[in-house]
Design a protein around this motif. Structure first.
Motif, PDB file in Angstrom:
ATOM      1  N   PHE A 150       0.851  -1.189   0.000  1.00 35.99           N
ATOM      2  CA  PHE A 150       0.000   0.000   0.000  1.00 35.99           C
ATOM      3  C   PHE A 150       0.888   1.241   0.000  1.00 35.99           C
ATOM      4  O   PHE A 150       1.820   1.344   0.800  1.00 35.99           O
ATOM      5  N   SER A 151       0.575   2.183  -0.904  1.00 38.51           N
ATOM      6  CA  SER A 151       1.349   3.419  -1.005  1.00 38.51           C
ATOM      7  C   SER A 151       0.409   4.597  -1.219  1.00 38.51           C
ATOM      8  O   SER A 151      -0.584   4.486  -1.935  1.00 38.51           O
ATOM      9  N   LEU A 152       0.757   5.721  -0.612  1.00 33.73           N
ATOM     10  CA  LEU A 152       0.007   6.971  -0.773  1.00 33.73           C
ATOM     11  C   LEU A 152       0.891   7.978  -1.486  1.00 33.73           C
ATOM     12  O   LEU A 152       2.063   8.156  -1.113  1.00 33.73           O
ATOM     13  N   CYS A 153       0.349   8.642  -2.485  1.00 35.39           N
ATOM     14  CA  CYS A 153       1.128   9.615  -3.274  1.00 35.39           C
ATOM     15  C   CYS A 153       1.320  10.917  -2.489  1.00 35.39           C
ATOM     16  O   CYS A 153       0.866  11.991  -2.894  1.00 35.39           O
ATOM     17  N   ASP A 154       1.966  10.803  -1.340  1.00 38.51           N
ATOM     18  CA  ASP A 154       2.218  11.968  -0.479  1.00 38.51           C
ATOM     19  C   ASP A 154       3.461  11.663   0.345  1.00 38.51           C
ATOM     20  O   ASP A 154       3.462  10.748   1.170  1.00 38.51           O
ATOM     21  N   HIS A 155       4.526  12.437   0.120  1.00 40.58           N
ATOM     22  CA  HIS A 155       5.787  12.205   0.813  1.00 40.58           C
ATOM     23  C   HIS A 155       5.848  12.856   2.193  1.00 40.58           C
ATOM     24  O   HIS A 155       6.815  12.632   2.932  1.00 40.58           O
ATOM     25  N   ASP A 156       4.841  13.638   2.550  1.00 42.20           N
ATOM     26  CA  ASP A 156       4.838  14.334   3.830  1.00 42.20           C
ATOM     27  C   ASP A 156       4.895  13.332   4.979  1.00 42.20           C
ATOM     28  O   ASP A 156       4.134  12.370   5.011  1.00 42.20           O
ATOM     29  N   GLU A 157       5.797  13.567   5.933  1.00 42.13           N
ATOM     30  CA  GLU A 157       5.903  12.642   7.064  1.00 42.13           C
ATOM     31  C   GLU A 157       4.641  12.635   7.921  1.00 42.13           C
ATOM     32  O   GLU A 157       4.403  11.697   8.684  1.00 42.13           O
ATOM     33  N   ASN A 158       3.835  13.691   7.803  1.00 40.89           N
ATOM     34  CA  ASN A 158       2.566  13.761   8.531  1.00 40.89           C
ATOM     35  C   ASN A 158       1.367  13.591   7.602  1.00 40.89           C
ATOM     36  O   ASN A 158       0.278  14.112   7.861  1.00 40.89           O
ATOM     37  N   ALA A 159       1.547  12.857   6.515  1.00 47.86           N
ATOM     38  CA  ALA A 159       0.474  12.642   5.541  1.00 47.86           C
ATOM     39  C   ALA A 159      -0.776  12.069   6.216  1.00 47.86           C
ATOM     40  O   ALA A 159      -0.694  11.372   7.231  1.00 47.86           O
ATOM     41  N   ASP A 160      -1.925  12.375   5.637  1.00 50.93           N
ATOM     42  CA  ASP A 160      -3.209  11.907   6.166  1.00 50.93           C
ATOM     43  C   ASP A 160      -3.539  10.549   5.547  1.00 50.93           C
ATOM     44  O   ASP A 160      -3.923  10.465   4.380  1.00 50.93           O
ATOM     45  N   PHE A 161      -3.422   9.490   6.323  1.00 49.12           N
ATOM     46  CA  PHE A 161      -3.690   8.134   5.849  1.00 49.12           C
ATOM     47  C   PHE A 161      -5.118   7.670   6.152  1.00 49.12           C
ATOM     48  O   PHE A 161      -5.514   6.603   5.696  1.00 49.12           O
ATOM     49  N   GLU A 162      -5.858   8.444   6.902  1.00 49.52           N
ATOM     50  CA  GLU A 162      -7.173   7.992   7.345  1.00 49.52           C
ATOM     51  C   GLU A 162      -8.122   7.679   6.186  1.00 49.52           C
ATOM     52  O   GLU A 162      -8.894   6.704   6.273  1.00 49.52           O
ATOM     53  N   PRO A 163      -8.122   8.448   5.069  1.00 53.76           N
ATOM     54  CA  PRO A 163      -9.020   8.094   3.963  1.00 53.76           C
ATOM     55  C   PRO A 163      -8.758   6.715   3.368  1.00 53.76           C
ATOM     56  O   PRO A 163      -9.626   6.155   2.692  1.00 53.76           O
TER      57      PRO A 163
END
Length: 281
Positions: free
Chosen positions: A131-144
């Motif tokens: 699983f990967s999210l297209c957001d490199h921010d260390e505080n990215a929002d994974f809840e969605p």
């Protein structure tokens, strides 16, 4: 006998990364979980393993149903170590990589340590999902991602995967629809996609050190080499879809085997006699 499934989790961002901790939170009620992840970021390590470096395992945390371990090794080292040393003879029902901070679609999957995790599971014939999210921010929002991660995990636990096949799942970033692979509002759905043909260019930035030598940073810009093809993961992510790319450990280009059959009829040296005379096929 413990009848709960067992999930082995690793990543390439390190055991302290938000993505892997959110993943544990999403899945902990569904299975027993063992995390074995690098002690710091190992992005870009792909399927690398440590052949010359002694490896260590450190237990970071344990509570009912969850163990978290770190290692100084690569993501693949972590999977190998966990299978050999941490599971008490149990075979995982599932190997999960992520949740990665960043895009692992298209050719990025070849470089990804997150994909290295699931390829290692796949080569051990264990169902595996990245699983990967297209957001490199260390505080990215994974809840969605939560309902997607849970439902896909539940599906694979119940139905399994074809032998030698793992899943590469990527999510666009939710936010203003003005950035790279972002979507405004809800995801538009899930698409089963092929890997896009893409390439990286302008990959090296050169700087000059005050002591008189040049040094280099690996950077680069991704280019979708078939932007109009609507069956690819790159197109789907750019248009707000969650992508699922079935990925195989078998790298054989079967469609090329007949094309290349004339190579087998060429005359090559196949050895020498005691007198030093070359033998040919």
């Amino acid at each position: 006998m413990n009848k709960r499934p067992l999930i082995l989790i690793s990543n390439d961002d390190g055991y302290q990364a938000k993505g892997i901790n959110q993943l544990v939170d999403m899945l902990r009620d569904m299975a027993d979980i063992v995390v074995c992840a690098p002690d710091s970021a190992r992005s870009g390590f792909s399927c690398a393993f440590s052949a010359t470096v002694p490896l260590r395992l450190i237990k970071q945390h344990e509570e009912e149903g969850v163990q978290i371990w770190s290692s100084n090794g690569t993501p693949v080292d972590c999977v190998k170590l966990a299978l050999s040393q941490l599971l008490g003879g149990r075979r995982p029902d599932l190997v999960v990589g992520g949740i990665n901070h960043g895009d692992n679609a298209s050719v990025n999957s070849h470089y990804s340590g997150t994909m290295g995790v699931v390829m290692e599971g796949c080569m051990k014939y264990i169902p595996s999902i990245a699983f990967s999210l297209c957001d490199h921010d260390e505080n990215a929002d994974f809840e969605p991602l939560r309902p997607y991660v849970r439902q896909m995990t539940d599906y694979v636990l119940k139905e399994g995967l074809p032998k030698g096949v793992c899943l590469n799942v990527n999510f666009p970033k939710k936010g203003a629809e003005d950035g790279f692979r972002t979507v405004k509002g809800d995801y538009r759905g899930v698409r089963i996609c092929r890997m896009a043909n893409g390439s990286w260019n302008k990959e090296i930035t050169t700087s000059h050190h005050p002591r008189g030598y040049d040094y280099y940073w690996m950077v680069g810009h991704y280019s979708d080499d078939e932007p109009q093809a609507q069956d690819t993961d790159s197109w789907a992510l750019d248009h707000g879809y969650v992508t699922v790319t079935p990925t195989t450990a078998d790298l054989t280009a079967y469609e090329a085997m007949n094309i290349l059959s004339p190579l087998a009829s060429l005359s090559f040296p196949i050895g020498t006699t005691e007198e030093g005379v070359s033998l040919k096929s």
